[in-house]
Design a protein around this motif. Structure first.
Motif, PDB file in Angstrom:
ATOM      1  N   GLU A  65       0.706  -1.291   0.280  1.00 63.00           N
ATOM      2  CA  GLU A  65      -0.095   0.053   0.082  1.00 63.00           C
ATOM      3  C   GLU A  65       0.844   1.220  -0.194  1.00 63.00           C
ATOM      4  OE1 GLU A  65      -2.581   0.095   3.501  1.00 63.00           O
ATOM      5  OE2 GLU A  65      -2.850  -2.667   2.851  1.00 63.00           O
ATOM      6  N   TYR A  66       2.097   1.198   0.263  1.00 62.93           N
ATOM      7  CA  TYR A  66       3.227   2.138   0.867  1.00 62.93           C
ATOM      8  C   TYR A  66       2.837   3.643  -0.793  1.00 62.93           C
ATOM      9  CZ  TYR A  66       7.025   5.324   1.876  1.00 62.93           C
ATOM     10  OH  TYR A  66       7.956   6.168   2.252  1.00 62.93           O
ATOM     11  N   ASP A  67       3.597   2.963  -1.785  1.00 61.70           N
ATOM     12  CA  ASP A  67       3.321   3.741  -3.120  1.00 61.70           C
ATOM     13  C   ASP A  67       2.341   4.540  -3.277  1.00 61.70           C
ATOM     14  OD1 ASP A  67       6.072   2.270  -3.315  1.00 61.70           O
ATOM     15  OD2 ASP A  67       5.583   0.950  -4.715  1.00 61.70           O
ATOM     16  N   THR A  68       1.261   3.731  -3.498  1.00 56.96           N
ATOM     17  CA  THR A  68      -0.148   4.826  -3.970  1.00 56.96           C
ATOM     18  C   THR A  68      -0.722   5.675  -2.321  1.00 56.96           C
ATOM     19  OG1 THR A  68      -1.570   2.542  -2.863  1.00 56.96           O
ATOM     20  CG2 THR A  68      -0.698   2.656  -5.182  1.00 56.96           C
ATOM     21  N   SER A  69      -0.677   5.257  -1.148  1.00 54.21           N
ATOM     22  CA  SER A  69      -0.929   5.887   0.357  1.00 54.21           C
ATOM     23  C   SER A  69       0.122   6.846  -0.021  1.00 54.21           C
ATOM     24  CB  SER A  69      -0.510   5.330   1.063  1.00 54.21           C
ATOM     25  OG  SER A  69      -0.066   4.707   1.697  1.00 54.21           O
ATOM     26  N   VAL A  82      10.351  12.547   6.265  1.00 55.51           N
ATOM     27  CA  VAL A  82      11.081  12.018   5.538  1.00 55.51           C
ATOM     28  C   VAL A  82      10.589  11.066   5.366  1.00 55.51           C
ATOM     29  CG1 VAL A  82      13.875  11.046   6.346  1.00 55.51           C
ATOM     30  CG2 VAL A  82      13.208  12.849   7.366  1.00 55.51           C
ATOM     31  N   LEU A  83      11.518  10.664   3.854  1.00 57.85           N
ATOM     32  CA  LEU A  83      10.220   9.375   3.410  1.00 57.85           C
ATOM     33  C   LEU A  83      10.738   8.436   2.422  1.00 57.85           C
ATOM     34  CD1 LEU A  83       8.204  11.834   1.094  1.00 57.85           C
ATOM     35  CD2 LEU A  83       7.938  11.333   3.285  1.00 57.85           C
ATOM     36  N   ALA A  84      11.894   7.302   2.965  1.00 62.95           N
ATOM     37  CA  ALA A  84      11.692   6.003   2.248  1.00 62.95           C
ATOM     38  C   ALA A  84      11.195   5.899   1.222  1.00 62.95           C
ATOM     39  CB  ALA A  84      11.111   4.563   3.106  1.00 62.95           C
ATOM     40  N   CYS A  85      12.159   5.838   0.083  1.00 60.58           N
ATOM     41  CA  CYS A  85      12.949   6.177  -1.699  1.00 60.58           C
ATOM     42  C   CYS A  85      12.853   4.302  -1.779  1.00 60.58           C
ATOM     43  CB  CYS A  85      13.266   6.953  -2.026  1.00 60.58           C
ATOM     44  SG  CYS A  85      12.937   8.299  -1.272  1.00 60.58           S
ATOM     45  N   ARG A  86      11.834   4.265  -2.688  1.00 57.06           N
ATOM     46  CA  ARG A  86      11.742   3.176  -3.731  1.00 57.06           C
ATOM     47  C   ARG A  86      12.680   3.481  -4.756  1.00 57.06           C
ATOM     48  NH1 ARG A  86       9.235  -1.649  -1.787  1.00 57.06           N
ATOM     49  NH2 ARG A  86       6.662  -0.825  -1.281  1.00 57.06           N
TER      50      ARG A  86
END
Length: 421
Positions: A65-69, A82-86
């Motif tokens: 769910e991470y990418d869309t949310s 601060v965001l974890a990046c794919r």
């Protein structure tokens, strides 16, 4: 009139308090749900000890769910600081939409070599939008007890690998723990695990991008042929077997070999009775230069709309430090720092996999950069095609042709090569 002045004063006080409440507080978003306890008990306290007055809250979202949310929260202005990046295109799209800060020249970024930045920079290499954190490495775990009983050595070449599988198949043990119900495994832990030794690693990937090679060329077909041969050694229920099923099968101790991502180490460490070893992807021929899949997996970026960028940049600088690189590498087993710091990896299996970086060329997954940008989506196609090859439902040449046909439908350099004499 006094009432109006009172309301203005109250509003000013409320806004001031909101600002004070925000100052010194950061929210870190991630898809790494399993790491919540580690961030809260080890990593964040280590940062906060050196930066009193700054508090960081770890706020994970389920990986699926991470990418869309996250994209939705960024769009509504409610995302963390601060965001974890794919890696690659997912984060590049967020940067192009104006959601991520440009990190060129920021404190901590000096600790990363240019090759570590590829997954989080624009195509021209001019802008960097996430700090690299860690990569994962692929190889094969094996059961040392079974290998000893059958007088086997870790295979170094394709011929040795299949000879070992044949020996195991004739015994009471199962050769391979691998299912195809979760199709991503077929691609990410098999095809792009063994493939670089066939297509020459980066040279092969760049040749595809340049339109100088096709998936139907011999080196790429050979990688599919390796997979096709594996079909004879899979469990009968492989098409119904999930990732967790394969893990559990191998953990039970009756299976010789498990195609692995380094992240699997932490799972198998829960079974001390397992005596495990690891070997690198087999070479096509003895004496070849070895290639490993050392895939950039996670980075960290800063929300451009963060209300506390000053503290976010302090946190980013710490994420680029030796202290963080050591903590992350040795506490999140199987995830290897992408920084230039010299880190002593303590887990024995992880240490052995990390050492491959010194003797082999490192590669990220074949289609991660550029090749997923059209339709049909190559990542989805490779999941399906590789699963069918492992299930014995699709031949190697047919698999290569399907991927090539999809690629040439939208990628101009491949169209030009297809039409050249």
């Amino acid at each position: 009139m006094p009432t109006r002045r009172f309301l203005h004063a109250a509003l000013f006080l409320a806004l001031s308090c909101a600002g004070i409440a925000r100052a010194g507080t950061l929210v870190l978003e991630s898809w790494r749900v399993d790491d919540k306890a580690l961030w809260e008990t080890v990593l964040l306290p280590a940062f906060e000890r050196k930066h009193p007055g700054i508090t960081v809250k770890f706020s994970p979202t389920a990986p699926t769910e991470y990418d869309t949310s996250l994209a939705a929260r960024l769009g509504s202005g409610t995302a963390g600081d601060v965001l974890a990046c794919r890696p690659f295109d997912t984060s590049l799209l967020l940067y192009r939409r104006g959601y991520l800060e440009k990190l060129n020249g920021k404190a901590g970024m000096e600790n990363f070599a240019p090759g570590s930045l590829v997954a989080w920079q624009t195509d021209d290499g001019k802008d960097i939008f996430c700090m690299p954190v860690a990569s994962v490495i692929h190889g094969f775990l094996y059961n040392k007890k079974i290998f000893r009983k059958l007088n086997l050595q870790p295979p170094a070449t394709e011929a040795e690998f299949f000879a070992a599988l044949d020996t195991v198949r004739k015994s009471q043990y199962a050769p391979l723990a691998l299912g195809t119900a979760d199709e991503w495994l077929s691609h990410q832990t098999v095809f792009t695990n063994i493939g670089p030794n066939y297509w020459g690693g980066e040279n092969g990937r760049r040749a595809l991008i340049a339109g100088k090679a096709k998936f139907t060329d011999a080196p790429f077909v050979a990688a599919f042929e390796f997979q096709a041969r594996l079909a004879a050694y899979l469990p009968k229920a492989a098409p119904q077997q999930t990732y967790r099923d394969a893990q559990q099968q191998f953990a039970q101790g009756g299976t010789a070999i498990y195609p692995a991502g380094s992240w699997d180490i932490s799972y198998f460490n829960q079974f001390p009775e397992l005596e495990l070893g690891v070997f690198a992807p087999p070479l096509q021929h003895a004496g070849d230069r070895c290639q490993i899949s050392d895939h950039m997996d996670i980075g960290i970026g800063i929300n451009r709309k963060s209300r506390n960028k000053a503290d976010a940049y302090k946190f980013l600088a710490w994420l680029g430090s030796q202290e963080f690189a050591d903590l992350y590498t040795n506490r999140v087993t199987g995830f290897f720092t992408l920084s230039n710091h010299l880190i002593a990896v303590r887990d024995p299996l992880a240490k052995q996999m990390a050492a491959w970086r010194n003797s082999c060329d490192s590669n990220f997954r074949l289609n991660a950069l550029i090749m997923n940008r059209g339709l049909p989506n190559m990542e989805s196609e490779l999941w399906s095609v590789n699963a069918q090859v492992l299930n014995g439902k699709l031949g190697a040449r047919e698999a290569a042709a399907r991927i090539q046909n999809g690629f040439s439908k939208w990628y101009l350099p491949q169209q030009e090569r297809s039409h050249s004499p």
